[in-house]
Design an enzyme around this catalytic site. Structure first.
Site, PDB file in Angstrom:
ATOM      1  CG  ASN A 190      -1.699   1.269   1.399  1.00 32.60           C
ATOM      2  OD1 ASN A 190      -1.826   2.034   0.441  1.00 32.60           O
ATOM      3  ND2 ASN A 190      -2.241   1.506   2.585  1.00 32.60           N
ATOM      4  CD  GLU A 208      -2.977   5.740   6.548  1.00 32.90           C
ATOM      5  OE1 GLU A 208      -2.980   5.750   5.308  1.00 32.90           O
ATOM      6  OE2 GLU A 208      -2.029   5.261   7.225  1.00 32.90           O
ATOM      7  CE  LYS A 215       0.201   3.635   4.670  1.00 36.76           C
ATOM      8  NZ  LYS A 215       0.089   3.834   6.104  1.00 36.76           N
ATOM      9  CD  GLU A 259      -3.567  -2.392   7.471  1.00 34.14           C
ATOM     10  OE1 GLU A 259      -2.455  -2.620   7.008  1.00 34.14           O
ATOM     11  OE2 GLU A 259      -4.229  -1.385   7.180  1.00 34.14           O
ATOM     12  N   GLY A 296       2.344   2.588  10.671  1.00 34.04           N
ATOM     13  CA  GLY A 296       3.277   3.695  10.477  1.00 34.04           C
ATOM     14  C   GLY A 296       3.966   4.147  11.753  1.00 34.04           C
ATOM     15  CB  SER A 336       5.156  -1.263  12.004  1.00 33.98           C
ATOM     16  OG  SER A 336       4.679   0.061  12.182  1.00 33.98           O
ATOM     17  CG  HIS A 370      -5.813   2.066   5.120  1.00 31.73           C
ATOM     18  ND1 HIS A 370      -5.386   3.017   6.009  1.00 31.73           N
ATOM     19  CD2 HIS A 370      -4.781   1.206   4.952  1.00 31.73           C
ATOM     20  CE1 HIS A 370      -4.131   2.747   6.357  1.00 31.73           C
ATOM     21  NE2 HIS A 370      -3.741   1.654   5.728  1.00 31.73           N
TER      22      HIS A 370
HETATM   23  C1  PEP Z   1      -0.809   0.275   5.929  1.00 32.21           C
HETATM   24  O1  PEP Z   1      -0.882   1.418   5.557  1.00 32.21           O
HETATM   25  O2  PEP Z   1      -1.686  -0.507   5.611  1.00 32.21           O
HETATM   26  C2  PEP Z   1       0.327  -0.116   6.771  1.00 32.21           C
HETATM   27  C3  PEP Z   1       0.297  -1.282   7.330  1.00 32.21           C
HETATM   28  O3  PEP Z   1       1.366   0.794   6.909  1.00 32.21           O
HETATM   29  P1  PEP Z   1       2.792   0.534   7.609  1.00 32.21           P
HETATM   30  O4  PEP Z   1       3.302  -0.777   7.092  1.00 32.21           O
HETATM   31  O5  PEP Z   1       3.630   1.691   7.180  1.00 32.21           O
HETATM   32  O6  PEP Z   1       2.548   0.479   9.085  1.00 32.21           O
END
Ligand code: PEP
Length: 250
Positions: free
Chosen positions: A9, A97, A11, A164, A170, A209, A95
């Site tokens: 992803n 976000e 973003k 998640e 992040g 992460s 997601h």
């Molecule tokens: C994500 O945006 O779905 C995600 C898991 O980001 P990150 O790996 O940067 O934590």
């Protein structure tokens, strides 16, 4: 046996040129990877160029969002059939976000999921609790609500769930293997209640992460069928290490 899925992803990152350069560098790295489905979800503006350079590589293309109407006066929105037309196989919905910054509710997310599956797009439905919700002991209530409302009317063959935890996205913090297994096991049971034996077709990814260092541990947890990767998917060198932590070589 479910084929693991490792999804990038990106973003709001990468221009068309950066997208092209990534794929040119990355696709030879995965030509000998067996038994893992690989997916890249760039921003909308890079979908066409990504489709062009991914052709023949076996790497799948996905979008990060979609609107639920077919066409019409919805300034700034993108329909499911437009994503199909660009060469997408997948779309990410729900997601955290988007839930947080764009106020997407479970009802909106479910409409997006249905509209996307209607045109043949596989959907990665993201679910997960915030830190506050975890600390208040509400993790399973949150997962229950987000999963049950999100999957209403869904077709299991075109469904992937991504667990998640919001506090792990992040932040460099990952959930422990016990927390991940507990959440994935809970989601798997919910899917079985809804879809019976067809639930076994649905992959449950972990996201939050994931990086080259922790991928091996996370991807070998019993109920983890792959990963949704943000930051560590932006560079071919780190993304390939995550894939290799799961994939067998030919
Ligand atoms: C994500 O945006 O779905 C995600 C898991 O980001 P990150 O790996 O940067 O934590």
């Amino acid at each position: 046996m479910r084929t693991p899925l490792i999804a990038a992803n990106w973003k709001m990152n990468k221009t068309t040129e950066e997208t092209r350069d990534f794929i040119i560098q990355f696709s030879p790295m995965v030509k000998d990877i067996n038994n893992v489905e690989i997916l890249i979800a760039p921003p909308f503006t890079s979908l066409a160029v990504a489709a062009k350079y991914l052709k023949g590589t076996g790497i799948k293309l996905g979008a990060q969002n979609v609107f639920y109407e077919r066409s019409g006066a919805y300034t700034g929105e993108i329909s499911p059939s437009m994503l199909k037309d660009c060469g997408c196989d997948y779309v990410i919905v729900g997601h955290s976000e988007r839930r947080q910054y764009f106020h997407e509710t479970d009802a909106i997310i479910n409409k997006k999921l249905s509209a996307a599956q209607e045109v043949g797009l596989s959907v990665i439905l993201c679910v997960g609790e915030s830190l506050e919700q975890r600390e208040e002991g509400k993790t399973f209530d949150v997962l229950k609500t987000q999963v049950s409302r999100g999957i209403e009317g869904a077709q299991p063959a075109m469904l992937v769930i991504a667990y998640e935890p919001v506090w792990a996205i992040g932040t460099g913090r990952t959930a422990t293997p016990e927390q991940i297994q507990e959440a994935h096991g809970f989601i798997r049971n919910m899917l079985r209640e809804t879809f019976k034996e067809r639930a076994d077709e649905i992959r449950i990814l972990y996201g939050g992460s994931v990086n080259a260092e922790n991928a091996h541990t996370i991807l070998n947890i019993e109920d983890v069928d792959g990963a949704l990767v943000g930051g560590a998917s932006l560079k071919p060198d780190s993304f390939i290490k995550i894939i290799k932590a799961k994939g067998a070589m030919k």
